[in-house]
Design an enzyme around this catalytic site. Structure first.
Site, mmCIF file in Angstrom:
data_model
loop_
_atom_site.group_PDB
_atom_site.id
_atom_site.type_symbol
_atom_site.label_atom_id
_atom_site.label_comp_id
_atom_site.label_asym_id
_atom_site.label_seq_id
_atom_site.Cartn_x
_atom_site.Cartn_y
_atom_site.Cartn_z
ATOM 1 N NE ARG A 165 -34.909 15.002 90.927
ATOM 2 C CZ ARG A 165 -33.847 14.204 91.090
ATOM 3 N NH1 ARG A 165 -34.021 12.881 91.038
ATOM 4 N NH2 ARG A 165 -32.653 14.676 91.315
ATOM 5 C CB SER A 214 -33.883 22.572 90.649
ATOM 6 O OG SER A 214 -32.620 22.577 91.269
ATOM 7 C CD GLU A 284 -36.061 18.791 89.507
ATOM 8 O OE1 GLU A 284 -35.703 18.706 90.695
ATOM 9 O OE2 GLU A 284 -35.275 18.814 88.556
#
Length: 291
Positions: A165, A214, A284
């Site tokens: 990510r 998320s 995230e």
């Protein structure tokens, strides 16, 4: 800005419909770009007039601050897809789920995982989006970017620093195009796979309320949602933001949530999980504070 071709612009615009949390943020200018030349001329104008700018994708992985004194630039008009055999050239403003569906319709396999990714190609590459144990770099060959000196250059995948990510592309400029190489597939099998994954997502995620997916990365060998639930935080509410009762690694807007509500809830979760499990949950999502 009226003299700049291939852009549209508005002044004093609400960003509520440009972020998936549906936060009531605002910007001084909202600019929508229809071509690469339009983007370059727009950026020249903004720099000449000392106007700050921010490139916003689909707003699907961000927490926006209340007001941005500057220009929000949307690349939605850059959305073309070209397919030649198993090679794909796609512009940065194209949605990931559109690309996934288009490649499957052309009997290509490798991007089925992206059917549920609510982001643009550009944003997904910069953030190395992924799902189902795959990510966007698995099939990526190279990208075309507009560097910080407004030069168009190509960067091969091997020259990009990327991890879970995360990439270093944000510092290099603006992603304009991406090139992928896929394998020949079976359209019926791919459609069935995407259907199964969509059904699973509907069953497990709070899609009826605004969120940005998320919130935290899963720690090695564990799940952020499990830790948050075990910490007794499922359903916890601050202002208009709530930890979802359906999936504890989602924060949802139950009505009138502000960026501060969401950020306060994030801090609470990190504090409680650290206290109970001695685990540092890593965010995230991206907090955009316009600084």
């Amino acid at each position: 800005m009226d003299e700049i071709k291939d852009i549209t612009w508005e002044e004093n615009v609400s960003l509520k419909n440009y972020n998936t949390y549906k936060i009531e943020a605002k910007c001084q200018y909202l600019i929508k770009v229809l071509s690469i030349d339009g983007l370059i001329n727009c950026l020249k104008y903004l720099k000449e007039h000392n106007i700050s700018y921010f490139i916003l994708g689909n707003g699907s992985n961000v927490i926006l601050d209340d007001y941005f004194k500057g220009a929000i630039i949307k690349l939605d008009g850059l959305n073309k897809i070209k397919i030649q055999n198993n090679l794909i050239e796609v512009e940065a403003g194209c949605m990931m789920n559109t690309l996934a569906s288009t490649t499957v319709d052309n009997n290509l396999t490798g991007l089925e995982w992206a059917i549920n990714i609510p982001g643009t190609i550009g944003g997904s590459i910069v953030g190395n989006a992924g799902a189902y144990n795959s990510d966007i770099f698995a099939n990526l060959i190279k990208v075309t970017i507009l560097d910080n000196n407004l030069n168009i250059i190509e960067i091969n995948k091997e020259d990009i620093i990327y991890s879970y990510r995360k990439t270093n592309l944000k510092d290099k400029g603006i992603v304009l195009k991406a090139y992928f190489k896929l394998n020949e597939g079976n359209r019926i099998e791919s459609l069935e796979l995407m259907k199964t994954r969509c059904e699973k997502r509907i069953a497990s995620q709070p899609l009826n309320l605004p969120s940005a997916g998320s919130v935290f990365r899963n720690p090695d060998g564990d799940y952020a949602g499990r830790l948050i639930e075990e910490a007794g935080l499922k359903g916890k509410t601050i202002g208009g933001a709530q930890i979802s009762n359906k999936h504890a690694n989602f924060i949802v807007n139950i009505g009138g949530a502000t960026s501060q509500d969401i950020k306060n809830l994030i801090k609470l979760v990190q504090s409680e999980v650290k206290k109970k499990f001695d685990v540092d949950l890593i965010l995230e999502q991206n907090i955009i504070d316009w600084k």
